[in-house]
Design a protein around this motif. Structure first.
Motif, PDB file in Angstrom:
ATOM      1  N   UNK A 102       0.864  -1.180   0.000  1.00 29.97           N
ATOM      2  CA  UNK A 102       0.000   0.000   0.000  1.00 29.97           C
ATOM      3  C   UNK A 102       0.897   1.225   0.000  1.00 29.97           C
ATOM      4  N   UNK A 103       0.810   2.029  -1.055  1.00 30.06           N
ATOM      5  CA  UNK A 103       1.523   3.301  -1.102  1.00 30.06           C
ATOM      6  C   UNK A 103       0.659   4.353  -0.427  1.00 30.06           C
ATOM      7  N   UNK A 104       1.187   4.973   0.615  1.00 27.48           N
ATOM      8  CA  UNK A 104       0.453   5.975   1.395  1.00 27.48           C
ATOM      9  C   UNK A 104       1.081   7.336   1.088  1.00 27.48           C
ATOM     10  N   UNK A 105       0.361   8.193   0.366  1.00 35.28           N
ATOM     11  CA  UNK A 105       0.895   9.474  -0.084  1.00 35.28           C
ATOM     12  C   UNK A 105       0.426  10.599   0.831  1.00 35.28           C
ATOM     13  N   UNK A 106       1.389  11.306   1.416  1.00 30.92           N
ATOM     14  CA  UNK A 106       1.043  12.383   2.353  1.00 30.92           C
ATOM     15  C   UNK A 106       0.603  13.649   1.619  1.00 30.92           C
ATOM     16  N   UNK A 107       0.027  14.572   2.370  1.00 33.40           N
ATOM     17  CA  UNK A 107      -0.445  15.827   1.813  1.00 33.40           C
ATOM     18  C   UNK A 107       0.626  16.901   1.788  1.00 33.40           C
ATOM     19  N   UNK A 142       8.489  16.794  -1.454  1.00 31.80           N
ATOM     20  CA  UNK A 142       8.231  18.214  -1.230  1.00 31.80           C
ATOM     21  C   UNK A 142       6.890  18.655  -1.798  1.00 31.80           C
ATOM     22  N   UNK A 143       6.456  19.820  -1.330  1.00 32.65           N
ATOM     23  CA  UNK A 143       5.251  20.432  -1.885  1.00 32.65           C
ATOM     24  C   UNK A 143       5.662  21.266  -3.103  1.00 32.65           C
ATOM     25  N   UNK A 167      -2.997  16.718  -1.334  1.00 32.91           N
ATOM     26  CA  UNK A 167      -2.005  16.600  -2.399  1.00 32.91           C
ATOM     27  C   UNK A 167      -1.703  15.141  -2.688  1.00 32.91           C
ATOM     28  N   UNK A 168      -1.678  14.320  -1.642  1.00 32.94           N
ATOM     29  CA  UNK A 168      -1.467  12.888  -1.820  1.00 32.94           C
ATOM     30  C   UNK A 168      -2.615  12.219  -2.542  1.00 32.94           C
ATOM     31  N   UNK A 184      -9.002  14.978  -2.460  1.00 36.21           N
ATOM     32  CA  UNK A 184      -7.864  15.144  -3.373  1.00 36.21           C
ATOM     33  C   UNK A 184      -7.755  16.569  -3.908  1.00 36.21           C
ATOM     34  N   UNK A 185      -6.537  17.016  -4.123  1.00 37.05           N
ATOM     35  CA  UNK A 185      -6.274  18.360  -4.646  1.00 37.05           C
ATOM     36  C   UNK A 185      -6.407  18.336  -6.162  1.00 37.05           C
ATOM     37  N   UNK A 186      -7.644  18.305  -6.628  1.00 33.63           N
ATOM     38  CA  UNK A 186      -7.910  18.313  -8.066  1.00 33.63           C
ATOM     39  C   UNK A 186      -8.875  19.458  -8.370  1.00 33.63           C
ATOM     40  N   UNK A 187      -8.908  19.874  -9.626  1.00 38.36           N
ATOM     41  CA  UNK A 187      -9.629  21.081 -10.023  1.00 38.36           C
ATOM     42  C   UNK A 187     -10.861  20.754 -10.875  1.00 38.36           C
TER      43      UNK A 187
END
Length: 264
Positions: free
Chosen positions: A39-44, A79-80, A123-124, A147-150
């Motif tokens: 499981x890939x856990x992607x941080x914000x 990074x962000x 962001x993740x 999710x950070x989507x537009x």
């Protein structure tokens, strides 16, 4: 009773030409079990692999109750600004790092089977959906929380209210080669790979609070409607009176149950 084991490591990444720090969470006997899913856990944004420390109780509870099978859970620090889980024209290549290079590295350290899932917050969540829609046959499931989507599919069409501060940086960064804006835009990526997504067994979960302070609910609703229009089976939850990070443990628990059903 020890429910989990946390490992804190780093490795040199060719994708980003630097040393990357990561954490791995697993059941205490996970390193001795043959063939666990990954499981890939992607941080914000503005976070790191330490985000997995916060999520640890939820994973432990999911393992204890049996809703999630034993797994290797990995979270890399990215990074962000200058990151955003995006591959840039001449590097660094952050999407390649989390989607390809990190799993390949982990396979040399742990006993993994062929099953993978990806989960991300903010962001993740953007990164998780991008990975899953670019290679839908690689993952059993994707869970994207706020999710950070537009709610648009080109740089200039994203409304000002949907790109405050760091989200404006993300919007511009999505134009980075080699993929360009269309290849970094989650809805467009879904359109481009629609046949492969349909043919895959990918399970999709997206949630977002309808009071999200960054107006991310608009982008999630846009993606939800697109998946309805394209007849893509998915789980969607618009959380009433819920802000960006509200009810985090509850939402993560639901996401882990969702991933568990796909990985079982």
């Amino acid at each position: 009773m020890t429910v989990s084991l946390m490992v804190h490591e780093d490795f040199y990444s060719q994708s980003v030409a630097s040393t990357v720090e990561y954490r791995v969470l697993m059941p205490p006997d996970g390193s001795r079990v043959d063939g666990l899913p990954l499981i890939l856990h992607l941080h914000g944004a503005m976070s790191s692999s330490a985000f997995l420390d916060v999520a640890k109780p939820s994973y432990e509870s999911a393992w204890t109750t049996g809703v999630l099978p034993p797994a290797i859970v990995a979270c890399a620090s990215t990074p962000t600004s200058g990151g955003f889980y995006i591959d840039y024209s001449d590097g660094p290549f952050w999407e390649r790092l989390v989607g390809t290079e990190l799993p390949e590295h982990l396979a040399t350290q742990f006993a993994l089977n062929e099953s993978q899932a990806v989960l991300g917050f903010s962001m993740g969540g953007y990164g998780a959906l991008k990975l899953a829609f670019r290679a839908p046959d690689r993952y059993r499931a994707v869970a994207a929380l706020c999710p950070a989507i537009f709610p648009a599919e080109s740089l200039d069409e994203v409304p000002a209210k949907n790109r405050p501060a760091i989200l404006g940086e993300l919007n511009h960064a999505m134009g980075a080669a080699p993929y360009g804006y269309s290849g970094n835009c989650v809805p467009t990526l879904l359109r481009q790979n629609i046949d492969v997504v349909r043919e895959s067994a990918l399970k999709i979960l997206v949630d977002c609070g309808n009071k999200d302070e960054f107006a991310l609910h608009d982008g999630s609703m846009y993606l939800h409607q697109l998946m309805l229009d394209l007849n893509i089976d998915h789980d969607w939850e618009s959380l009433p009176n819920c802000g960006h990070a509200d009810r985090g443990a509850e939402r993560l628990a639901k996401a882990l149950t969702f991933l568990g059903s796909a990985l079982a």
